[in-house]
Motif scaffolding. Sequence first.
Motif, PDB file in Angstrom:
ATOM      1  N   LEU A 133       0.374  -0.703   0.177  1.00 31.69           N
ATOM      2  CA  LEU A 133       0.381   0.008  -0.338  1.00 31.69           C
ATOM      3  C   LEU A 133       0.465   0.726  -0.045  1.00 31.69           C
ATOM      4  N   TRP A 134       1.864   1.111   1.255  1.00 32.70           N
ATOM      5  CA  TRP A 134       2.333   2.712   1.142  1.00 32.70           C
ATOM      6  C   TRP A 134       3.117   3.041  -0.108  1.00 32.70           C
ATOM      7  N   LEU A 135       4.117   1.844  -1.250  1.00 39.49           N
ATOM      8  CA  LEU A 135       4.637   1.988  -2.643  1.00 39.49           C
ATOM      9  C   LEU A 135       3.913   2.040  -3.735  1.00 39.49           C
ATOM     10  N   ASN A 136       2.714   2.607  -3.458  1.00 43.23           N
ATOM     11  CA  ASN A 136       1.403   2.926  -4.379  1.00 43.23           C
ATOM     12  C   ASN A 136       0.791   4.087  -3.964  1.00 43.23           C
ATOM     13  N   VAL A 137       1.232   4.471  -2.615  1.00 47.31           N
ATOM     14  CA  VAL A 137       0.544   5.867  -1.914  1.00 47.31           C
ATOM     15  C   VAL A 137       1.171   6.169  -2.616  1.00 47.31           C
ATOM     16  N   GLN A 138       2.870   5.806  -1.436  1.00 46.56           N
ATOM     17  CA  GLN A 138       3.332   7.189  -2.250  1.00 46.56           C
ATOM     18  C   GLN A 138       4.307   7.697  -3.775  1.00 46.56           C
ATOM     19  N   THR A 139       3.518   7.257  -4.414  1.00 45.64           N
ATOM     20  CA  THR A 139       3.344   6.613  -5.899  1.00 45.64           C
ATOM     21  C   THR A 139       2.743   7.573  -6.545  1.00 45.64           C
ATOM     22  N   PHE A 140       1.429   7.602  -6.422  1.00 44.81           N
ATOM     23  CA  PHE A 140       0.362   7.852  -6.815  1.00 44.81           C
ATOM     24  C   PHE A 140      -0.876   9.259  -5.982  1.00 44.81           C
ATOM     25  N   LEU A 141      -0.496   8.730  -4.715  1.00 41.09           N
ATOM     26  CA  LEU A 141      -2.033   9.568  -4.253  1.00 41.09           C
ATOM     27  C   LEU A 141      -1.364  11.222  -3.934  1.00 41.09           C
ATOM     28  N   ILE A 194      -3.207  -8.926  14.763  1.00 45.73           N
ATOM     29  CA  ILE A 194      -3.308  -8.420  14.047  1.00 45.73           C
ATOM     30  C   ILE A 194      -3.468  -7.123  13.437  1.00 45.73           C
ATOM     31  N   PHE A 195      -4.840  -6.820  13.138  1.00 44.30           N
ATOM     32  CA  PHE A 195      -5.313  -5.704  12.634  1.00 44.30           C
ATOM     33  C   PHE A 195      -4.638  -4.388  13.591  1.00 44.30           C
ATOM     34  N   GLU A 196      -4.172  -4.804  15.093  1.00 45.29           N
ATOM     35  CA  GLU A 196      -3.155  -3.620  15.711  1.00 45.29           C
ATOM     36  C   GLU A 196      -1.686  -3.771  15.055  1.00 45.29           C
ATOM     37  N   ARG A 197      -1.009  -4.754  14.822  1.00 47.78           N
ATOM     38  CA  ARG A 197       0.263  -4.560  13.254  1.00 47.78           C
ATOM     39  C   ARG A 197      -0.176  -3.929  12.838  1.00 47.78           C
ATOM     40  N   VAL A 198      -1.210  -4.086  11.350  1.00 40.89           N
ATOM     41  CA  VAL A 198      -1.343  -3.080  10.867  1.00 40.89           C
ATOM     42  C   VAL A 198      -1.294  -1.835  10.739  1.00 40.89           C
ATOM     43  N   LYS A 199      -2.061  -1.282  12.410  1.00 44.09           N
ATOM     44  CA  LYS A 199      -3.026  -0.067  12.266  1.00 44.09           C
ATOM     45  C   LYS A 199      -0.853   0.908  12.345  1.00 44.09           C
ATOM     46  N   LYS A 200      -0.693   0.391  13.289  1.00 45.31           N
ATOM     47  CA  LYS A 200       0.425   0.105  13.851  1.00 45.31           C
ATOM     48  C   LYS A 200       1.631   0.723  13.120  1.00 45.31           C
ATOM     49  N   ILE A 231       1.066   1.698   9.758  1.00 46.77           N
ATOM     50  CA  ILE A 231       0.606   2.590   8.790  1.00 46.77           C
ATOM     51  C   ILE A 231       1.242   4.108   9.494  1.00 46.77           C
ATOM     52  N   LEU A 232       1.081   4.516  11.059  1.00 49.43           N
ATOM     53  CA  LEU A 232       1.454   4.990  11.630  1.00 49.43           C
ATOM     54  C   LEU A 232       2.551   5.379  11.430  1.00 49.43           C
ATOM     55  N   GLU A 233       3.193   4.238  11.722  1.00 54.59           N
ATOM     56  CA  GLU A 233       5.196   3.903  11.629  1.00 54.59           C
ATOM     57  C   GLU A 233       5.244   4.649  10.042  1.00 54.59           C
ATOM     58  N   GLY A 267       3.584   7.463   9.041  1.00 55.20           N
ATOM     59  CA  GLY A 267       3.377   8.530   8.339  1.00 55.20           C
ATOM     60  C   GLY A 267       2.436   8.834   8.010  1.00 55.20           C
ATOM     61  N   LEU A 268       1.086   8.580   8.179  1.00 51.11           N
ATOM     62  CA  LEU A 268      -0.141   7.594   7.219  1.00 51.11           C
ATOM     63  C   LEU A 268      -0.494   8.033   9.219  1.00 51.11           C
ATOM     64  N   GLU A 269      -1.384   9.365   8.564  1.00 48.39           N
ATOM     65  CA  GLU A 269      -2.519   9.080   9.670  1.00 48.39           C
ATOM     66  C   GLU A 269      -3.922   8.367   9.172  1.00 48.39           C
ATOM     67  N   THR A 270      -4.524   7.571  10.606  1.00 51.45           N
ATOM     68  CA  THR A 270      -4.986   6.224  10.225  1.00 51.45           C
ATOM     69  C   THR A 270      -7.074   7.605  10.863  1.00 51.45           C
ATOM     70  N   VAL A 271      -7.825   7.704   9.705  1.00 55.98           N
ATOM     71  CA  VAL A 271      -9.183   8.874   9.396  1.00 55.98           C
ATOM     72  C   VAL A 271      -9.861   7.807  10.759  1.00 55.98           C
ATOM     73  N   SER A 272     -10.263   6.558   9.985  1.00 54.10           N
ATOM     74  CA  SER A 272     -11.474   5.405  10.929  1.00 54.10           C
ATOM     75  C   SER A 272     -10.863   4.202  10.637  1.00 54.10           C
ATOM     76  N   TYR A 273     -11.638   3.069  10.993  1.00 55.57           N
ATOM     77  CA  TYR A 273     -11.721   1.739  10.834  1.00 55.57           C
ATOM     78  C   TYR A 273     -12.868   0.893  11.383  1.00 55.57           C
ATOM     79  N   THR A 274     -13.272  -0.081  10.364  1.00 59.64           N
ATOM     80  CA  THR A 274     -14.238  -0.643  10.313  1.00 59.64           C
ATOM     81  C   THR A 274     -14.458  -2.303  10.347  1.00 59.64           C
ATOM     82  N   HIS A 275     -14.750  -2.656  11.658  1.00 57.46           N
ATOM     83  CA  HIS A 275     -14.606  -4.677  11.497  1.00 57.46           C
ATOM     84  C   HIS A 275     -15.839  -4.372  10.446  1.00 57.46           C
ATOM     85  N   LEU A 276     -15.712  -5.627   9.576  1.00 58.42           N
ATOM     86  CA  LEU A 276     -16.716  -6.034   8.323  1.00 58.42           C
ATOM     87  C   LEU A 276     -17.938  -6.993   8.998  1.00 58.42           C
TER      88      LEU A 276
END
Length: 229
Positions: free
Chosen positions: A160-168, A192-198, A200-202, A204-213
């Motif tokens: 995700l980060w590779l694509n975000v920094q290239t295209f977003l 796993i979910f907590e690891r992914v959120k961590k 994302i923060l590492e 340097g991105l901001e988490t706006v919201s999260y939803t369990h499906l």
Amino acid sequence: MVELKKHNFENLFWLHFPDGKVRLATKNSDPGKKVYTERLVNVDENEYRTFDPYKSKLAAAIRSDLQTFPFKEGVKVLYLGAASGTTVSHVSDIIGDNGEIYAVEFSPRSLRDLVTVAERRKNIIPILADARYPENYSFTVPQVDIVFEDVAQPFQTEILWLNVQTFLKKGGVFFIAVKARSIDVTTSPKIIFERVKKEILEYGLETVSYTHLRAHETSLHLVCRLLLE
């Protein structure tokens, strides 16, 4: 008679059926044609397609009270893990003829189905590529408003980060659909979910919201915003 009501999000609707059932839907930009097993419903001389939360994580997130929905008329979207086009086709309905979806898919078999959908929906640009290597499609994809990632890979945060920094674009929004079992079958999904959120923060991105499906018990849907100095 089916009753149509607008959703709070742009170009999304609720279909209220006589038996009491309520279905999420988009207005069909390719009338008379299905993309998967969705139901086609005519209301007031317009055709709508039911948006199935058991077939689409985006639909599941909406049904699970997703708070942020930047998809609207005219936006540009990079969709990673487009598969055969189920969710992509509904995003196509939402963003309209002036929007664009750059749909990246690794499987040639799935891409063949996606190409069939794209032939009738001119705002979909199918791309056969590995999302781990965005440089391979950087000549095709412009700067986009939204990056949506739904790839079952152990290192999907890095992808995700590779694509975000290239295209977003600056101030753009990205989504990541996390299926815990695709990352590590031996670890609790909650961990796993907590690891992914961590992670994302590492980055340097901001988490706006999260939803369990609710329709996908081992999935988490994260909405984040890219902040650039």
